[in-house]
Design a protein around this motif. Sequence first.
Motif, mmCIF file in Angstrom:
data_model
loop_
_atom_site.group_PDB
_atom_site.id
_atom_site.type_symbol
_atom_site.label_atom_id
_atom_site.label_comp_id
_atom_site.label_asym_id
_atom_site.label_seq_id
_atom_site.Cartn_x
_atom_site.Cartn_y
_atom_site.Cartn_z
ATOM 1 N N VAL A 1 1.433 -1.394 -14.263
ATOM 2 C CA VAL A 1 0.115 -1.233 -14.881
ATOM 3 C C VAL A 1 0.125 -1.788 -16.303
ATOM 4 C CG1 VAL A 1 -1.645 0.437 -15.585
ATOM 5 C CG2 VAL A 1 -0.365 0.786 -13.458
ATOM 6 N N SER A 2 1.178 -1.492 -17.048
ATOM 7 C CA SER A 2 1.289 -1.989 -18.415
ATOM 8 C C SER A 2 1.349 -3.509 -18.467
ATOM 9 C CB SER A 2 2.538 -1.394 -19.071
ATOM 10 O OG SER A 2 2.758 -1.937 -20.350
ATOM 11 N N ARG A 3 2.106 -4.112 -17.519
ATOM 12 C CA ARG A 3 2.235 -5.575 -17.509
ATOM 13 C C ARG A 3 0.901 -6.236 -17.208
ATOM 14 N NH1 ARG A 3 2.675 -9.698 -18.944
ATOM 15 N NH2 ARG A 3 4.288 -11.269 -18.776
ATOM 16 N N VAL A 4 0.140 -5.663 -16.285
ATOM 17 C CA VAL A 4 -1.193 -6.193 -15.991
ATOM 18 C C VAL A 4 -2.099 -6.037 -17.211
ATOM 19 C CG1 VAL A 4 -3.255 -5.898 -14.568
ATOM 20 C CG2 VAL A 4 -0.987 -5.795 -13.517
ATOM 21 N N ALA A 5 -2.050 -4.870 -17.853
ATOM 22 C CA ALA A 5 -2.897 -4.611 -19.013
ATOM 23 C C ALA A 5 -2.643 -5.618 -20.126
ATOM 24 C CB ALA A 5 -2.672 -3.192 -19.517
ATOM 25 N N GLN A 6 -1.379 -6.024 -20.302
ATOM 26 C CA GLN A 6 -1.055 -7.010 -21.334
ATOM 27 C C GLN A 6 -1.784 -8.323 -21.107
ATOM 28 O OE1 GLN A 6 3.196 -7.529 -22.170
ATOM 29 N NE2 GLN A 6 3.544 -5.492 -21.308
ATOM 30 N N ASN B 1 0.831 -1.206 0.000
ATOM 31 C CA ASN B 1 0.000 0.000 0.000
ATOM 32 C C ASN B 1 0.872 1.264 0.000
ATOM 33 O OD1 ASN B 1 -2.679 1.171 0.099
ATOM 34 N ND2 ASN B 1 -2.169 1.836 2.175
ATOM 35 N N GLY B 2 2.100 1.147 -0.539
ATOM 36 C CA GLY B 2 2.989 2.289 -0.632
ATOM 37 C C GLY B 2 2.699 3.125 -1.861
ATOM 38 N N ALA B 3 3.653 3.991 -2.224
ATOM 39 C CA ALA B 3 3.437 4.924 -3.325
ATOM 40 C C ALA B 3 3.186 4.199 -4.649
ATOM 41 C CB ALA B 3 4.645 5.845 -3.452
ATOM 42 N N ILE B 4 3.998 3.178 -4.961
ATOM 43 C CA ILE B 4 3.800 2.446 -6.216
ATOM 44 C C ILE B 4 2.473 1.711 -6.197
ATOM 45 C CG2 ILE B 4 4.639 0.502 -7.596
ATOM 46 C CD1 ILE B 4 7.449 1.448 -7.137
ATOM 47 N N ALA B 5 2.149 1.057 -5.092
ATOM 48 C CA ALA B 5 0.888 0.321 -4.996
ATOM 49 C C ALA B 5 -0.310 1.249 -5.170
ATOM 50 C CB ALA B 5 0.810 -0.407 -3.662
ATOM 51 N N ARG B 6 -0.257 2.421 -4.555
ATOM 52 C CA ARG B 6 -1.380 3.359 -4.677
ATOM 53 C C ARG B 6 -1.531 3.850 -6.109
ATOM 54 N NH1 ARG B 6 0.901 5.076 0.234
ATOM 55 N NH2 ARG B 6 1.864 6.897 -0.766
ATOM 56 N N TYR B 7 -0.404 4.124 -6.777
ATOM 57 C CA TYR B 7 -0.474 4.533 -8.178
ATOM 58 C C TYR B 7 -1.082 3.413 -9.026
ATOM 59 C CZ TYR B 7 0.892 6.005 -12.858
ATOM 60 O OH TYR B 7 0.870 6.358 -14.189
ATOM 61 N N VAL B 8 -0.583 2.198 -8.834
ATOM 62 C CA VAL B 8 -1.055 1.053 -9.613
ATOM 63 C C VAL B 8 -2.539 0.826 -9.374
ATOM 64 C CG1 VAL B 8 -0.880 -1.460 -9.826
ATOM 65 C CG2 VAL B 8 1.198 -0.058 -9.764
ATOM 66 N N MET B 9 -2.960 0.896 -8.118
ATOM 67 C CA MET B 9 -4.365 0.677 -7.800
ATOM 68 C C MET B 9 -5.257 1.691 -8.526
ATOM 69 S SD MET B 9 -6.288 0.716 -4.073
ATOM 70 C CE MET B 9 -5.005 -0.335 -3.388
ATOM 71 N N GLY B 10 -4.893 2.968 -8.440
ATOM 72 C CA GLY B 10 -5.697 3.993 -9.090
ATOM 73 C C GLY B 10 -5.746 3.832 -10.593
ATOM 74 N N ALA B 11 -4.582 3.543 -11.206
ATOM 75 C CA ALA B 11 -4.525 3.405 -12.657
ATOM 76 C C ALA B 11 -5.314 2.191 -13.138
ATOM 77 C CB ALA B 11 -3.075 3.304 -13.113
ATOM 78 N N LEU B 12 -5.247 1.096 -12.409
ATOM 79 C CA LEU B 12 -5.968 -0.105 -12.811
ATOM 80 C C LEU B 12 -7.472 0.071 -12.654
ATOM 81 C CD1 LEU B 12 -3.634 -2.879 -11.352
ATOM 82 C CD2 LEU B 12 -3.955 -2.265 -13.758
ATOM 83 N N GLU B 13 -7.878 0.694 -11.574
ATOM 84 C CA GLU B 13 -9.311 0.949 -11.383
ATOM 85 C C GLU B 13 -9.837 1.907 -12.444
ATOM 86 O OE1 GLU B 13 -10.093 0.224 -6.633
ATOM 87 O OE2 GLU B 13 -9.362 2.194 -7.266
ATOM 88 N N ASP B 14 -9.027 2.878 -12.846
ATOM 89 C CA ASP B 14 -9.440 3.834 -13.879
ATOM 90 C C ASP B 14 -9.636 3.168 -15.229
ATOM 91 O OD1 ASP B 14 -9.419 5.895 -12.080
ATOM 92 O OD2 ASP B 14 -7.469 6.712 -12.709
ATOM 93 N N THR B 15 -8.952 2.040 -15.453
ATOM 94 C CA THR B 15 -9.072 1.337 -16.734
ATOM 95 C C THR B 15 -10.023 0.145 -16.657
ATOM 96 O OG1 THR B 15 -7.025 0.131 -16.199
ATOM 97 C CG2 THR B 15 -6.832 2.077 -17.605
ATOM 98 N N GLY B 16 -10.831 0.075 -15.600
ATOM 99 C CA GLY B 16 -11.907 -0.901 -15.540
ATOM 100 C C GLY B 16 -11.618 -2.176 -14.790
#
Length: 264
Positions: free
Chosen positions: A252-257, A8-23
Amino acid sequence: MKLGLIGNGAIARYVMGALEDTGHEIGSLLLRPERVAELAAEGSSIPSMVSSVSAIPSDLDLIVECAGHQALRQYGAEILRRGLNLVTVSIGALADRDLEDELTRAAQDGGARLLLASGAIGALDALRSAKVGDLARVRYVGRKPPHGWLGSPAESHLDLNNIGPEAQTHYAGSARRAALEYPKNANVSAAVALAGLGFDQTEVELIADPSISENIHEIHAEGEFGAFSFRISGRALSDNPRSSALAAMSVVSRVAQEAQPIRF
């Protein structure tokens, strides 16, 4: 996809927000017990916050690790044995041969995959392609402002607070030794090593440079394909000056792939 997140650090918070924003849906957070209690008290909207791998819900499509080397050591093998694919940005931890072997066996036993995010570096696709032929030499050069090396072994080689006007090298050696000695700075050199010649054959130079304000990463490669040099000047996340923005974006990109029917 329905995802689990570690950290739940800085990278995790960024990743969480970006992934939720993309559905995508964050279905679970795996955290230390005390952090679970803190977030619960704050009224977190995450439906499942757990402190053990056994408590992770079984309906997740993918687990995403954003908590560092220790988290991969602590949770990685058990997650893979459960048959859950795991994305990690903590590539430097794989310099530990025993851990790499353990994660490999766990993935095979569980029929799962450990998926590596590229982190704060690029050109790894070209390096992987070059490895198909005769890849003769790969060198990674990492430059940071002197204060960026505080808390690392560089302090035993240089006076980082009074370094003078010239850039100074404080490490030169293999990627494996760099990853083991500089664990907080290991992920980029490890990514270069795994994409190319491996931990023991990849050359690494780490430099404290008072003339720069951002972290600079360079890859130099030579082989049957020819030669290339790649350089990137990386910025930090806005809420944490020690976390690479590109590293977070690469997760985020790796998850999106994984969600795409057509992918690189």
